[in-house]
Design a protein around this motif. Structure first.
Motif, PDB file in Angstrom:
ATOM      1  N   ASN A  37     -15.711  -0.945  22.117  1.00 46.31           N
ATOM      2  CA  ASN A  37     -15.482  -1.458  20.770  1.00 46.31           C
ATOM      3  C   ASN A  37     -14.178  -0.927  20.190  1.00 46.31           C
ATOM      4  OD1 ASN A  37     -17.891  -2.871  20.735  1.00 46.31           O
ATOM      5  ND2 ASN A  37     -19.025  -1.061  20.079  1.00 46.31           N
ATOM      6  N   PHE A  38     -13.572  -1.717  19.324  1.00 48.29           N
ATOM      7  CA  PHE A  38     -12.337  -1.298  18.675  1.00 48.29           C
ATOM      8  C   PHE A  38     -12.393  -1.664  17.200  1.00 48.29           C
ATOM      9  CE2 PHE A  38     -11.561  -5.574  20.373  1.00 48.29           C
ATOM     10  CZ  PHE A  38     -11.111  -6.239  19.252  1.00 48.29           C
ATOM     11  N   ARG A  39     -11.425  -1.108  16.474  1.00 48.62           N
ATOM     12  CA  ARG A  39     -11.329  -1.340  15.042  1.00 48.62           C
ATOM     13  C   ARG A  39      -9.879  -1.719  14.729  1.00 48.62           C
ATOM     14  NH1 ARG A  39     -11.339   2.224   9.767  1.00 48.62           N
ATOM     15  NH2 ARG A  39      -9.911   3.566  10.907  1.00 48.62           N
ATOM     16  N   ILE A  40      -9.681  -2.808  14.014  1.00 46.39           N
ATOM     17  CA  ILE A  40      -8.347  -3.235  13.592  1.00 46.39           C
ATOM     18  C   ILE A  40      -7.993  -2.477  12.312  1.00 46.39           C
ATOM     19  CG2 ILE A  40      -6.946  -5.189  12.784  1.00 46.39           C
ATOM     20  CD1 ILE A  40      -7.780  -5.507  15.698  1.00 46.39           C
ATOM     21  N   VAL A  41      -6.825  -1.817  12.300  1.00 46.40           N
ATOM     22  CA  VAL A  41      -6.404  -1.037  11.145  1.00 46.40           C
ATOM     23  C   VAL A  41      -5.121  -1.649  10.580  1.00 46.40           C
ATOM     24  CG1 VAL A  41      -5.816   1.246  10.273  1.00 46.40           C
ATOM     25  CG2 VAL A  41      -7.400   1.018  12.210  1.00 46.40           C
ATOM     26  N   ALA A  42      -5.272  -2.352   9.461  1.00 47.45           N
ATOM     27  CA  ALA A  42      -4.104  -2.919   8.787  1.00 47.45           C
ATOM     28  C   ALA A  42      -3.403  -1.819   7.996  1.00 47.45           C
ATOM     29  CB  ALA A  42      -4.537  -4.053   7.851  1.00 47.45           C
ATOM     30  N   LEU A  43      -2.174  -2.090   7.594  1.00 47.79           N
ATOM     31  CA  LEU A  43      -1.437  -1.169   6.735  1.00 47.79           C
ATOM     32  C   LEU A  43      -2.291  -0.795   5.528  1.00 47.79           C
ATOM     33  CD1 LEU A  43       1.601  -0.120   6.537  1.00 47.79           C
ATOM     34  CD2 LEU A  43       1.868  -1.873   4.787  1.00 47.79           C
ATOM     35  N   SER A  44      -2.232   0.472   5.115  1.00 48.64           N
ATOM     36  CA  SER A  44      -3.073   0.898   3.999  1.00 48.64           C
ATOM     37  C   SER A  44      -2.609   0.253   2.698  1.00 48.64           C
ATOM     38  CB  SER A  44      -3.043   2.418   3.865  1.00 48.64           C
ATOM     39  OG  SER A  44      -1.817   2.832   3.283  1.00 48.64           O
ATOM     40  N   THR A  45      -3.559   0.088   1.798  1.00 49.36           N
ATOM     41  CA  THR A  45      -3.234  -0.479   0.483  1.00 49.36           C
ATOM     42  C   THR A  45      -2.274   0.435  -0.267  1.00 49.36           C
ATOM     43  OG1 THR A  45      -5.367  -1.607   0.434  1.00 49.36           O
ATOM     44  CG2 THR A  45      -4.261  -1.302  -1.681  1.00 49.36           C
ATOM     45  N   GLU A  46      -2.400   1.763  -0.059  1.00 54.35           N
ATOM     46  CA  GLU A  46      -1.491   2.701  -0.729  1.00 54.35           C
ATOM     47  C   GLU A  46      -0.042   2.443  -0.317  1.00 54.35           C
ATOM     48  OE1 GLU A  46      -4.345   3.501   0.789  1.00 54.35           O
ATOM     49  OE2 GLU A  46      -5.490   4.022  -1.003  1.00 54.35           O
ATOM     50  N   VAL A  47       0.188   2.222   0.980  1.00 53.74           N
ATOM     51  CA  VAL A  47       1.559   1.979   1.457  1.00 53.74           C
ATOM     52  C   VAL A  47       2.062   0.631   0.939  1.00 53.74           C
ATOM     53  CG1 VAL A  47       2.983   1.619   3.513  1.00 53.74           C
ATOM     54  CG2 VAL A  47       1.299   3.466   3.473  1.00 53.74           C
ATOM     55  N   ALA A  48       1.202  -0.377   0.945  1.00 50.44           N
ATOM     56  CA  ALA A  48       1.620  -1.698   0.447  1.00 50.44           C
ATOM     57  C   ALA A  48       1.982  -1.620  -1.033  1.00 50.44           C
ATOM     58  CB  ALA A  48       0.507  -2.722   0.683  1.00 50.44           C
ATOM     59  N   GLN A  49       1.148  -0.908  -1.805  1.00 52.37           N
ATOM     60  CA  GLN A  49       1.415  -0.798  -3.243  1.00 52.37           C
ATOM     61  C   GLN A  49       2.682   0.015  -3.509  1.00 52.37           C
ATOM     62  OE1 GLN A  49       0.115  -2.938  -4.965  1.00 52.37           O
ATOM     63  NE2 GLN A  49      -1.876  -2.397  -5.825  1.00 52.37           N
ATOM     64  N   ALA A  50       2.908   1.058  -2.725  1.00 46.93           N
ATOM     65  CA  ALA A  50       4.134   1.855  -2.886  1.00 46.93           C
ATOM     66  C   ALA A  50       5.359   0.996  -2.597  1.00 46.93           C
ATOM     67  CB  ALA A  50       4.093   3.077  -1.959  1.00 46.93           C
ATOM     68  N   TYR A  96     -13.485   2.421  18.185  1.00 47.68           N
ATOM     69  CA  TYR A  96     -14.388   2.343  17.037  1.00 47.68           C
ATOM     70  C   TYR A  96     -14.994   3.684  16.692  1.00 47.68           C
ATOM     71  CZ  TYR A  96     -17.709   0.576  13.731  1.00 47.68           C
ATOM     72  OH  TYR A  96     -18.405   0.348  12.586  1.00 47.68           O
ATOM     73  N   GLU A  97     -15.292   4.508  17.694  1.00 46.60           N
ATOM     74  CA  GLU A  97     -15.987   5.767  17.408  1.00 46.60           C
ATOM     75  C   GLU A  97     -15.079   6.763  16.675  1.00 46.60           C
ATOM     76  OE1 GLU A  97     -15.270   4.680  20.354  1.00 46.60           O
ATOM     77  OE2 GLU A  97     -14.614   6.264  21.710  1.00 46.60           O
ATOM     78  N   ASN A  98     -13.763   6.514  16.685  1.00 47.65           N
ATOM     79  CA  ASN A  98     -12.848   7.378  15.936  1.00 47.65           C
ATOM     80  C   ASN A  98     -12.592   6.842  14.534  1.00 47.65           C
ATOM     81  OD1 ASN A  98     -12.717   8.912  18.179  1.00 47.65           O
ATOM     82  ND2 ASN A  98     -10.680   8.243  18.809  1.00 47.65           N
ATOM     83  N   ALA A  99     -13.270   5.776  14.184  1.00 50.90           N
ATOM     84  CA  ALA A  99     -12.971   5.108  12.922  1.00 50.90           C
ATOM     85  C   ALA A  99     -13.348   6.002  11.740  1.00 50.90           C
ATOM     86  CB  ALA A  99     -13.714   3.792  12.823  1.00 50.90           C
TER      87      ALA A  99
END
Ligand SMILES: [Zn+2]
Length: 158
Positions: free
Chosen positions: A5-18, A155-158
């Motif tokens: 299993n895997f997890r998709i990690v988009a850019l954080s909202t904090e970075v987008a807002q900055a 996924y297990e590191n999510a």
């Protein structure tokens, strides 16, 4: 025990807002651009291509932090207007099933493998990479321009 299993990690909202704040304040390394094609301006926050006419911010992002042989900063886009962070974290984003290269890294940020995904099964490439015990994460990048698009974690590191 590793799973596939895997997890998709988009850019954080904090970075987008900055980035939006920096662009609004006129930071010279944050350019506001109007998208003029349907597949040239991928937003790293919602993981969709900006539509023609939508405004995006172009700015540099350190996908691989300083202090490593593979340290890397490069240009990315986010929508200039607030958008919803990609939430279907178990699903490879539809807009990027083509035109991406997947790069596997270990926990020291060394690149240990890479493979172009061209309309076939990105999930199969990701699972193959994640089955190597040294793989810490996988980055999806533009195959043509090399720009960072999103991260994939076990996924297990999510
Ligand atoms: Zn967006």
């Amino acid at each position: 025990m590793k799973t596939s299993n895997f997890r998709i990690v988009a850019l954080s909202t904090e970075v987008a807002q900055a980035a939006r704040r920096a662009a609004a304040n006129g930071a010279p390394d944050h350019a506001i651009i109007v998208a003029d094609s349907r597949d040239g301006f991928p937003c790293r926050h919602c993981l969709r291509f900006a539509q023609s006419g939508e405004r995006v911010i172009l700015f540099p992002y350190k996908a691989i932090p300083d202090g490593h042989p593979y340290s890397e900063s490069g240009p990315i886009f986010v929508h200039a207007e607030p958008c919803e962070r990609y939430g279907e974290t178990r699903k490879f984003p539809t807009d990027f099933r083509r035109g991406r290269v997947l790069r596997a890294y270990n926990s020291n940020y060394d690149m240990i493998d890479a493979e172009v995904v061209n309309g076939n099964e990105p999930e199969a490439v990701i699972e193959k990479f994640l089955q190597k015990p040294e793989t810490a994460f996988v980055d999806a990048r533009s195959v043509t321009r090399g720009c960072y698009t999103f991260r994939i974690q076990p996924y297990e590191n999510a």
